[in-house]
Scaffold this motif. Structure first.
Motif, PDB file in Angstrom:
ATOM      1  N   HIS A 112       0.809  -1.225   0.000  1.00 34.24           N
ATOM      2  CA  HIS A 112       0.000   0.000   0.000  1.00 34.24           C
ATOM      3  C   HIS A 112       0.839   1.270   0.000  1.00 34.24           C
ATOM      4  O   HIS A 112       0.314   2.354   0.261  1.00 34.24           O
ATOM      5  CB  HIS A 112      -0.933  -0.007   1.219  1.00 34.24           C
ATOM      6  CG  HIS A 112      -1.792  -1.221   1.311  1.00 34.24           C
ATOM      7  ND1 HIS A 112      -2.771  -1.519   0.383  1.00 34.24           N
ATOM      8  CD2 HIS A 112      -1.795  -2.251   2.192  1.00 34.24           C
ATOM      9  CE1 HIS A 112      -3.356  -2.660   0.695  1.00 34.24           C
ATOM     10  NE2 HIS A 112      -2.781  -3.131   1.790  1.00 34.24           N
ATOM     11  N   GLY A 113       2.129   1.129  -0.283  1.00 31.72           N
ATOM     12  CA  GLY A 113       3.012   2.289  -0.249  1.00 31.72           C
ATOM     13  C   GLY A 113       3.562   2.512   1.142  1.00 31.72           C
ATOM     14  O   GLY A 113       2.872   2.304   2.139  1.00 31.72           O
ATOM     15  N   CYS A 114       4.833   2.900   1.203  1.00 32.69           N
ATOM     16  CA  CYS A 114       5.444   3.152   2.509  1.00 32.69           C
ATOM     17  C   CYS A 114       6.286   4.423   2.433  1.00 32.69           C
ATOM     18  O   CYS A 114       6.819   4.774   1.378  1.00 32.69           O
ATOM     19  CB  CYS A 114       6.302   1.968   2.947  1.00 32.69           C
ATOM     20  SG  CYS A 114       7.815   1.775   2.009  1.00 32.69           S
ATOM     21  N   ALA A 115       6.384   5.093   3.565  1.00 27.74           N
ATOM     22  CA  ALA A 115       7.278   6.243   3.683  1.00 27.74           C
ATOM     23  C   ALA A 115       8.643   5.722   4.129  1.00 27.74           C
ATOM     24  O   ALA A 115       8.730   4.891   5.027  1.00 27.74           O
ATOM     25  CB  ALA A 115       6.722   7.237   4.691  1.00 27.74           C
ATOM     26  N   LEU A 116       9.702   6.195   3.490  1.00 24.82           N
ATOM     27  CA  LEU A 116      11.056   5.743   3.784  1.00 24.82           C
ATOM     28  C   LEU A 116      11.783   6.779   4.631  1.00 24.82           C
ATOM     29  O   LEU A 116      11.977   7.917   4.197  1.00 24.82           O
ATOM     30  CB  LEU A 116      11.823   5.505   2.481  1.00 24.82           C
ATOM     31  CG  LEU A 116      13.310   5.150   2.603  1.00 24.82           C
ATOM     32  CD1 LEU A 116      13.500   3.830   3.353  1.00 24.82           C
ATOM     33  CD2 LEU A 116      13.964   5.082   1.212  1.00 24.82           C
ATOM     34  N   VAL A 117      12.171   6.393   5.845  1.00 19.80           N
ATOM     35  CA  VAL A 117      13.044   7.216   6.688  1.00 19.80           C
ATOM     36  C   VAL A 117      14.458   6.704   6.453  1.00 19.80           C
ATOM     37  O   VAL A 117      14.782   5.560   6.781  1.00 19.80           O
ATOM     38  CB  VAL A 117      12.656   7.103   8.176  1.00 19.80           C
ATOM     39  CG1 VAL A 117      13.642   7.886   9.039  1.00 19.80           C
ATOM     40  CG2 VAL A 117      11.239   7.625   8.384  1.00 19.80           C
ATOM     41  N   LEU A 118      15.304   7.553   5.881  1.00 22.06           N
ATOM     42  CA  LEU A 118      16.587   7.100   5.345  1.00 22.06           C
ATOM     43  C   LEU A 118      17.750   7.943   5.863  1.00 22.06           C
ATOM     44  O   LEU A 118      17.719   9.175   5.809  1.00 22.06           O
ATOM     45  CB  LEU A 118      16.552   7.174   3.811  1.00 22.06           C
ATOM     46  CG  LEU A 118      17.819   6.742   3.063  1.00 22.06           C
ATOM     47  CD1 LEU A 118      18.099   5.261   3.268  1.00 22.06           C
ATOM     48  CD2 LEU A 118      17.682   7.054   1.573  1.00 22.06           C
ATOM     49  N   SER A 119      18.782   7.267   6.324  1.00 19.24           N
ATOM     50  CA  SER A 119      20.008   7.940   6.740  1.00 19.24           C
ATOM     51  C   SER A 119      20.717   8.564   5.536  1.00 19.24           C
ATOM     52  O   SER A 119      20.854   7.935   4.495  1.00 19.24           O
ATOM     53  CB  SER A 119      20.946   6.938   7.414  1.00 19.24           C
ATOM     54  OG  SER A 119      22.250   7.468   7.532  1.00 19.24           O
ATOM     55  N   ARG A 120      21.204   9.769   5.727  1.00 21.47           N
ATOM     56  CA  ARG A 120      21.978  10.416   4.669  1.00 21.47           C
ATOM     57  C   ARG A 120      23.343   9.750   4.481  1.00 21.47           C
ATOM     58  O   ARG A 120      24.054  10.052   3.514  1.00 21.47           O
ATOM     59  CB  ARG A 120      22.155  11.895   4.982  1.00 21.47           C
ATOM     60  CG  ARG A 120      23.023  12.192   6.190  1.00 21.47           C
ATOM     61  CD  ARG A 120      22.956  13.644   6.584  1.00 21.47           C
ATOM     62  NE  ARG A 120      23.870  13.962   7.682  1.00 21.47           N
ATOM     63  CZ  ARG A 120      23.767  15.046   8.444  1.00 21.47           C
ATOM     64  NH1 ARG A 120      22.787  15.913   8.227  1.00 21.47           N
ATOM     65  NH2 ARG A 120      24.638  15.278   9.407  1.00 21.47           N
ATOM     66  N   GLU A 121      23.718   8.843   5.384  1.00 22.12           N
ATOM     67  CA  GLU A 121      24.991   8.143   5.283  1.00 22.12           C
ATOM     68  C   GLU A 121      24.877   6.799   4.570  1.00 22.12           C
ATOM     69  O   GLU A 121      25.870   6.078   4.441  1.00 22.12           O
ATOM     70  CB  GLU A 121      25.592   7.949   6.674  1.00 22.12           C
ATOM     71  CG  GLU A 121      25.904   9.237   7.404  1.00 22.12           C
ATOM     72  CD  GLU A 121      26.846  10.138   6.625  1.00 22.12           C
ATOM     73  OE1 GLU A 121      27.856   9.627   6.108  1.00 22.12           O
ATOM     74  OE2 GLU A 121      26.574  11.346   6.515  1.00 22.12           O
ATOM     75  N   ALA A 122      23.700   6.430   4.126  1.00 25.06           N
ATOM     76  CA  ALA A 122      23.536   5.228   3.301  1.00 25.06           C
ATOM     77  C   ALA A 122      23.856   5.563   1.849  1.00 25.06           C
ATOM     78  O   ALA A 122      23.503   6.647   1.362  1.00 25.06           O
ATOM     79  CB  ALA A 122      22.105   4.707   3.410  1.00 25.06           C
ATOM     80  N   GLY A 123      24.512   4.640   1.158  1.00 24.78           N
ATOM     81  CA  GLY A 123      24.765   4.868  -0.258  1.00 24.78           C
ATOM     82  C   GLY A 123      23.486   5.108  -1.030  1.00 24.78           C
ATOM     83  O   GLY A 123      23.453   5.885  -1.996  1.00 24.78           O
ATOM     84  N   ALA A 124      22.389   4.462  -0.619  1.00 23.19           N
ATOM     85  CA  ALA A 124      21.104   4.608  -1.305  1.00 23.19           C
ATOM     86  C   ALA A 124      20.580   6.040  -1.272  1.00 23.19           C
ATOM     87  O   ALA A 124      19.743   6.419  -2.099  1.00 23.19           O
ATOM     88  CB  ALA A 124      20.081   3.666  -0.674  1.00 23.19           C
ATOM     89  N   TYR A 125      21.078   6.842  -0.330  1.00 23.56           N
ATOM     90  CA  TYR A 125      20.647   8.247  -0.244  1.00 23.56           C
ATOM     91  C   TYR A 125      20.904   8.974  -1.557  1.00 23.56           C
ATOM     92  O   TYR A 125      20.117   9.845  -1.958  1.00 23.56           O
ATOM     93  CB  TYR A 125      21.381   8.925   0.907  1.00 23.56           C
ATOM     94  CG  TYR A 125      21.288  10.435   0.908  1.00 23.56           C
ATOM     95  CD1 TYR A 125      20.110  11.079   1.271  1.00 23.56           C
ATOM     96  CD2 TYR A 125      22.372  11.220   0.523  1.00 23.56           C
ATOM     97  CE1 TYR A 125      20.020  12.461   1.267  1.00 23.56           C
ATOM     98  CE2 TYR A 125      22.296  12.600   0.526  1.00 23.56           C
ATOM     99  CZ  TYR A 125      21.120  13.223   0.887  1.00 23.56           C
ATOM    100  OH  TYR A 125      21.028  14.595   0.867  1.00 23.56           O
ATOM    101  N   GLU A 126      21.982   8.628  -2.238  1.00 21.93           N
ATOM    102  CA  GLU A 126      22.331   9.306  -3.489  1.00 21.93           C
ATOM    103  C   GLU A 126      21.217   9.175  -4.523  1.00 21.93           C
ATOM    104  O   GLU A 126      20.966  10.090  -5.304  1.00 21.93           O
ATOM    105  CB  GLU A 126      23.636   8.714  -4.030  1.00 21.93           C
ATOM    106  CG  GLU A 126      24.312   9.548  -5.101  1.00 21.93           C
ATOM    107  CD  GLU A 126      25.744   9.108  -5.351  1.00 21.93           C
ATOM    108  OE1 GLU A 126      25.981   8.513  -6.419  1.00 21.93           O
ATOM    109  OE2 GLU A 126      26.615   9.353  -4.497  1.00 21.93           O
TER     110      GLU A 126
END
Length: 463
Positions: free
Chosen positions: A387-401
């Motif tokens: 149903h869709g999710c909100a992502l809380v993401l660290s700016r230090e993860a490579g995926a942040y880019e």
């Protein structure tokens, strides 16, 4: 299974990694059982059928398979002395190089580079040399060799000395430390690592940030990268596999069990990680506790589904960290839990089907590493979310880019700000959450594993 001693033509595409695509278990009756591995690397390398994968024997079953001459076509397993492997893998790769690149040291007390370190470093050299010699032996003229990760950082330079005709690539799956932190290493070791990597025609990384950090280290310490090209390939999620696997019967069964644990009408904050020091699970739990403390309206309305699968339990610091994760989760449940509500549902036994079930159920995905080469969980959850999710993401993860513009971004050390981010994610409007999930999923699958590998192989042959 076939005997590895059967004659095989010299390989034109070779891959080297510590862990291979198959592992063996030794039964009490002396029988050998084979188990295929998973993950992005195994999936990516399936893009090339005619290849040789060189890997280490990791346990008694693997070593017995090598001794009996049992193996799979296209796989050569190296029976490196168990003590040498333990020094190289746990002593150096996981306890030094991993700590440097993830910036995990408590510097008032560690690291201590003494005689024991030098003894283990000699094992690391021996371990890398075993790979280089095997690759040199197996490779056909002008073959392409793709060496994987920090465990094998010395292999390119060693292999270049043995087989200058080869096209050699090295891919780093972790972050790369900035130069000031990299220089924690003894000067000669730092130079040796960089020279080892620069034996490759091409050194590649998951993000531009890590590639630039490597270039910065080479420039500051060695004066440049020499003839080595530096590239970037951001590994994406395998959408077809994930979506298919996430709707199989065992996943549906685990979803039903999780729904019962969560309770009707409640929101879910999901994390799926190994209990690896860099994953920052404890601060994530502390942020959730702060959310419940500072915003009591969420009590009995939200559950933190936390899967923390034990990792590297042969190292004392990892056992202590896993125990701390359990303790903090237990404390939250003791303080806030009620007869009908368990605030933290913690699972520590690895179960891929249950992980996929949690992905599908997630209203919020919490991915807050201290530092991470990429973090595929951040990419996988939006791909399979029901149903869709909100992502809380660290700016230090490579995926942040790639994902940062559609995530709620946090400083992984800031527990208060992470609690506020969880509240923002939980209260995000449905239409915004759906739109963000769609964009996150599109970015997450932009470079699926097979294309990720083929792009590297093509660049190595072309440059």
């Amino acid at each position: 299974m076939v005997s590895e001693h059967e004659a095989q033509p010299a390989a034109q595409v070779l891959v080297a990694s510590n862990r291979g695509p198959v592992s063996y278990t030794l039964g009490t009756d002396g029988s050998l059982g084979a188990k295929r591995g998973g993950g992005g690397l195994v999936s990516g390398l399936s893009a090339v059928q005619d290849k040789l994968w060189v890997c280490a024997a990791l346990g008694d079953g693997d070593r017995e398979a090598v001794r009996r001459g049992v193996g799979e076509p296209g796989v050569r397993m190296l029976d490196i002395d168990a003590a040498v492997h333990a020094d190289a893998y746990n002593g150096i790769a996981n306890s030094v190089l991993w700590f440097v690149h993830h910036m995990l040291y408590q510097t008032p007390l560690e690291p201590v580079f003494d005689a024991e370190f030098r003894r283990q470093w000699a094992s690391f050299e021996t371990y890398n040399r075993a790979f280089a010699e095997a690759l040199a032996e197996e490779a056909g003229p002008g073959a392409a060799v793709l060496v994987q990760d920090y465990h094998l950082a010395l292999v390119p330079g060693m292999l270049r000395g043995l087989r200058p005709d080869l096209r050699i690539g090295h891919f780093t799956h972790t972050p790369w430390a900035p130069v000031d932190y990299f220089r924690l290493l003894p000067d000669d070791i730092a130079e040796q690592l960089l020279h080892g990597m620069l034996g490759a025609d091409r050194a590649a990384f998951l993000t531009r940030r890590w590639a630039d950090a490597f270039i910065g280290c080479c420039t500051e310490i060695l004066g440049g990268t020499g003839r080595t090209r530096v590239g970037v390939h951001g590994l994406g999620a395998d959408a077809d596999f994930l979506r298919r696997r996430a709707h199989e019967a065992d996943v549906d069964e685990r979803m039903a069990a999780l729904r019962e644990q969560v309770g009707p009408g409640r929101r879910t904050i999901v994390r799926v990680d190994r209990t690896e020091l860099s994953k920052n699970i404890v601060r994530g739990l502390l942020a959730y506790r702060a959310l419940l403390d500072e915003r009591p309206e969420w009590r009995e309305r939200v559950v933190h589904v936390a899967f923390a699968y034990p990792s590297r339990q042969d190292l004392p610091v990892y056992r202590a960290y896993t125990a701390e994760v359990r303790q903090v989760a237990d404390d939250i449940n003791a303080v806030y839990g009620t007869a009908g509500w368990t605030p933290v549902v913690l699972h520590v036994k690895d179960d891929f089907a249950r992980s996929l079930a949690a992905y599908r159920l997630a209203d919020v995905a919490l991915v807050n590493p201290i530092r991470d080469g990429m973090n595929l969980v951040a990419k996988e959850i939006p791909v399979v979310s029901d149903h869709g999710c909100a992502l809380v993401l660290s700016r230090e993860a490579g995926a942040y880019e790639e994902l940062g513009s559609d995530a709620v971004v946090v400083n992984p050390y800031d527990v208060s700000a992470t609690a506020a981010a969880l509240h923002e994610a939980l209260t995000m409007a449905d239409d915004e959450r759906a739109a963000r999930t769609e964009r996150l999923a599109a970015a997450a699958v932009a470079l699926p594993p097979q294309q990720w590998f083929l792009d590297q192989l093509d660049a190595l042959r072309r440059e």
